[in-house]
Design an enzyme around this catalytic site. Structure first.
Site, PDB file in Angstrom:
ATOM      1  CB  CYS A 126      -0.917  -0.010   1.213  1.00 48.10           C
ATOM      2  SG  CYS A 126      -2.340   1.091   1.018  1.00 48.10           S
ATOM      3  CG  ASP A 135      -4.362  -0.616  10.261  1.00 51.74           C
ATOM      4  OD1 ASP A 135      -3.318  -1.005  10.821  1.00 51.74           O
ATOM      5  OD2 ASP A 135      -4.380   0.332   9.456  1.00 51.74           O
TER       6      ASP A 135
END
Length: 206
Positions: free
Chosen positions: A7, A129
């Site tokens: 990412c 996360d």
């Protein structure tokens, strides 16, 4: 086999790295972040991206028309929502794009309840996360994975992953995919050697 997402790509060099090393997914960050890109940059990078690699757009409570425009213009293939987006937002987004649009809903994990609540959403994947008051994601810190429900499937595991802890996390928690950003950077820039290292780990870990 566990899949891998790299990412926070924002340079042509980043695209060259992933085209060579072949992760399953890459992420363009459109939310406020040091990795943020605008549509023009993301479109230019997507045009250089290998067709076998899926592009994911990362958003935090963004205007739904902005997100839909990026999907409809084929800049991103998958939408990742990191804010307070609810089922109504997700349904409207699919109306404005396609019922087939895949959505990843991020959960900033403080408790098992956070995950169970998100599990009720009609999305293709969750992304687990680390909770941070300062930022919506990309903290580079791990969270307490004993909070993950044992029967949870189809989730991306993020938060503080790098070459030193990737294998043990895949073996122990068996996520659908792992998501790395700061863990494959040196001085805030994507590092080809680190990307290769983590992809090699993922590909040989079952």
């Amino acid at each position: 086999m566990t899949k891998i997402k790299i990412c926070g790509l924002k340079r042509k060099e980043d695209i060259e790295y992933v085209n060579e090393l072949k992760p399953d997914y890459i992420g363009f960050v459109f939310a406020q972040s040091k990795r943020k890109v605008d549509k023009e940059t993301a479109k230019e990078l997507k045009n250089l991206l290998d067709d076998d690699i899926m592009s994911v757009g990362v958003f935090v409570d963004d205007d739904i028309d902005l997100v839909a425009d990026l999907v409809n213009d084929s800049v991103i293939d998958i939408v990742q929502l990191h804010g307070n987006e609810d089922q109504k937002y997700i349904d409207l987004l699919k109306e404005k794009t396609s019922p087939e649009l895949k959505v990843i809903k991020a959960v900033k994990v403080k408790s098992t309840e956070d995950i169970l609540e998100a599990k009720d959403l009609d999305v293709e994947y969750l992304l687990l996360d680390t909770y941070s008051k300062e930022m919506a994601g990309g903290s580079g810190k791990e969270f307490d994975k004993t909070l993950i429900p044992k029967d949870l499937k189809n989730y991306f595991l993020a938060g503080g992953l790098d070459a030193s802890n990737l294998e043990k996390n895949i073996l122990k928690y068996k996520p659908f995919a792992v998501d790395l950003s700061s863990g494959v950077e040196t001085d805030g820039v994507k590092d080809k050697i680190k990307i290769k290292q983590v992809i090699d780990i993922v590909r040989k870990t079952y």
